[in-house]
Scaffold this motif. Sequence first.
Motif, short mmCIF file in Angstrom:
data_model
loop_
_atom_site.label_atom_id
_atom_site.label_comp_id
_atom_site.label_asym_id
_atom_site.label_seq_id
_atom_site.Cartn_x
_atom_site.Cartn_y
_atom_site.Cartn_z
N ALA A 327 0.81 -1.21 0.00
CA ALA A 327 0.00 0.00 0.00
C ALA A 327 0.85 1.27 0.00
O ALA A 327 0.37 2.33 0.36
CB ALA A 327 -0.94 -0.02 1.20
N GLU A 330 -0.62 4.14 -2.07
CA GLU A 330 -1.79 4.74 -1.45
C GLU A 330 -1.40 5.66 -0.31
O GLU A 330 -1.97 6.73 -0.14
CB GLU A 330 -2.74 3.64 -0.95
N LYS A 456 -4.58 -0.97 2.26
CA LYS A 456 -4.70 -0.40 0.92
C LYS A 456 -6.08 0.23 0.72
O LYS A 456 -6.22 1.38 0.29
CB LYS A 456 -4.50 -1.52 -0.11
N GLN A 457 -7.15 -0.53 1.08
CA GLN A 457 -8.52 -0.04 0.89
C GLN A 457 -8.79 1.17 1.78
O GLN A 457 -9.36 2.17 1.33
CB GLN A 457 -9.52 -1.15 1.23
N THR A 460 -7.11 4.29 0.45
CA THR A 460 -7.81 4.79 -0.73
C THR A 460 -9.08 5.52 -0.33
O THR A 460 -9.38 6.60 -0.86
CB THR A 460 -8.16 3.61 -1.68
#
Lengths: 470, 100
Positions: A327, A330, A456-457, A460
Motif C-alpha cells: 500500500a 496509497e 490499501k482499501q 484509498t
Amino acid sequence: MSDFDTTTHLLYLGAAICFVLGLHLMTSPATARRGNLLSAAGMTLAVVVTVAILWRDGSISSTGLAALVGGLAVGSGAGVVTAKRVAMTSMPELISLFNAAGGGAAALIALGDILNHGVLSAAARPVSTTLTMALDTLLGGLTLSGSLVAAGKLAGKLPGRPVSSRFNRPLNVLLGLLTLVLAGFVTAGAGGVTTLSLLGLVALALGVLVTLPIGGADMPVVISLLNACTGTAVAMAGFVLDSTPLIIAGALVGAAGTILTMLMAEAMNRSLFSVLAGGFGSGDSDPVALAGGGSYRTVEVDDAALQLAYASRVVIVPGYGLAAAQAQHEVVALAKALSEQGVDVSYGIHPVAGRMPGHMNVLLAEADAPYEQMQDLEEANAVFPTTDVVLVVGANDVTNPAARRPGNPVSGMPILDVDRARSVVVIKRSMGQGYAGVDNELYTEPVTAMLFGDAKQVLTRLVAALRTYV
Amino acid sequence: MTPMLLADITVFVLSLLVGFEVITKVPATLHTPLMSGANAIHGAVVIGVMLLAGSTHSTLGYVVVAIAAALAAMNVTGGYVVTDRMLRMFRSRGSRGGQR
C-alpha cells in the motif's frame, strides 16, 4: 615484476579504490547512486584487467573460454532480467538469492582449483592455501543453502515459522564435528577432490539446518550475516588464487555485513545469539482476535479523514503491514493530498520498519515520497509531542509503549513514542499481535482510535473522503 | 611464510578495517541499498572464476567453471542493477521539477 604485471596490479588497486569510495558515497541519499555506479565502474575495470591478463597469459583453452563466456552470458542475462523485473516488496528475497549465487561461485572456485592441481599434497600446496580452501568451501556452501532457505521463507515458498525437531541440536553438533574433521583433512593436505566435495556437501546441509529453525521475522539479520559470510568466502577464494582484488572486495563486504548485522539485531532488540538459536517469530501474520486486555475506541473513515485534514502536523508511521499490503502508493497519495491542504506531513520510520532495515524508505521512495519527509527514530520522536495526528499503518511492536517498561518481550526495544502525540489513528486488520506476541498497549490508550480494515482499501477511502469533504 | 602471503594477509586485515570504518557511518535509511550494494561488491568473485578458467584443462573443470561463471555473473550484474534501481528512487524534493 614486468611492466604488464605492474600495470595490472595498479589497475586492480584503482578498482579497489572505487569499491571503498563507492561504499563511502553510499552513506548519504544524495550521493548513494553515484557511489553504486562508481563501485560498478571499479568492477568493470577489474573485469577488463582480468581479460587482459587471460589474453596475455594465453593458457586458457578454447573449451575453457567457451565455458567461461557461456556461463557469464547466462548468469548476466538471468541477473539483469530478475533485477529489473522484481517488485520492490520482494527485494529482500532477491538480495538473498544473489547472495546465494555469490556463495556458490566462491565455493566452486576451491573445487575448480583442486581439480586443476590434482591431489592436495602438503608439499605442493602450502597450508595457507589448503586452509583458505577449506574455509572457502565451508562458508560458500553454508551461504549457498542458507540464503536459498532464507529466500524461500521470505517468498513464502517455505514455512516462515521456525521449523525444528528435537533431533536438530544433536544433528547440528554431529555435522559441526564432521565439518571440523573434513576441514582438518583438507588443511593437512590429506585427501583430494572427494574430501573437499564432502566438506562442501556437509556445509550445504549445515546451512539448511541452521536457517530452517529461524523464524521469518529474524530473516533480515540472517541474510545480512550470510552476506558477510559470502564476503569472507570470496576473500578466502582470493587467498587460494593469490588474487588481491578478491581479498579486498571480500574483506570489505565481510566487515560491512558484520556491522550491518549487529545494527539490525540491535534495532530489533534481539541478540545475534538468540537469532541463531531460532524459534522466534512466524513471518506469517494471520489476524488473531485479542482475548480481553482493555477496551479500545474505533473511528470511521470519514471522521478520520476530517481529523487529518484539519491537523497542522501529521506523522505517518508505516510498518510491515504496509509492505505486506503493498500500500505504499496509497499512503504517499494520502500524504500528497494532505500536503495540498497545507498539512505538514512526514513519515516516522523505525529502523526495522518493512521487511528489513531501510526497506520502508525504499518502498516509499518508489512511490515518489521525497526523502526529506522521511524521519528516522530520533527525528520522529522529537516531533511527536507537537504532532496533532499520528497515522499508524501496519506497524505494531515498534509503537508499543510497553517497551519502555522492563519485564516483557519488547522491553528495551527502541520504539516510536506515538502515544505522546495529541491523537493516534491506527489502521489495522484486527486487534492481533505483532511478532513479539504481546498486546500493544497503544491500542487501549485514550488518545488512540482504531480504524479497522485492509491498509490499501482504508488509505484509498481516506483519500476519497478528503477529496469529498474538504 | 612467503612475502606474497604476508602481503595478502596485510591487505586482508586492512580491508576489514576500512570496511568497518566506512560502514559505521551509514544511516538506517540506506541499509537495504547498502546490503544490496555490498552484495554486488562480493560479485568480484567473477574475477576469481575468470582466473580459474585460465588454468582449467579438464572436462569436469569446465563444468565447474561454467556453473561458477553463471552464478558469479548473476551475483555481480543483478546486484548492481537492483541496487541502482533502488537508489534511483531516492530523489529529493528539489530534483522533481516544479513539484512541491
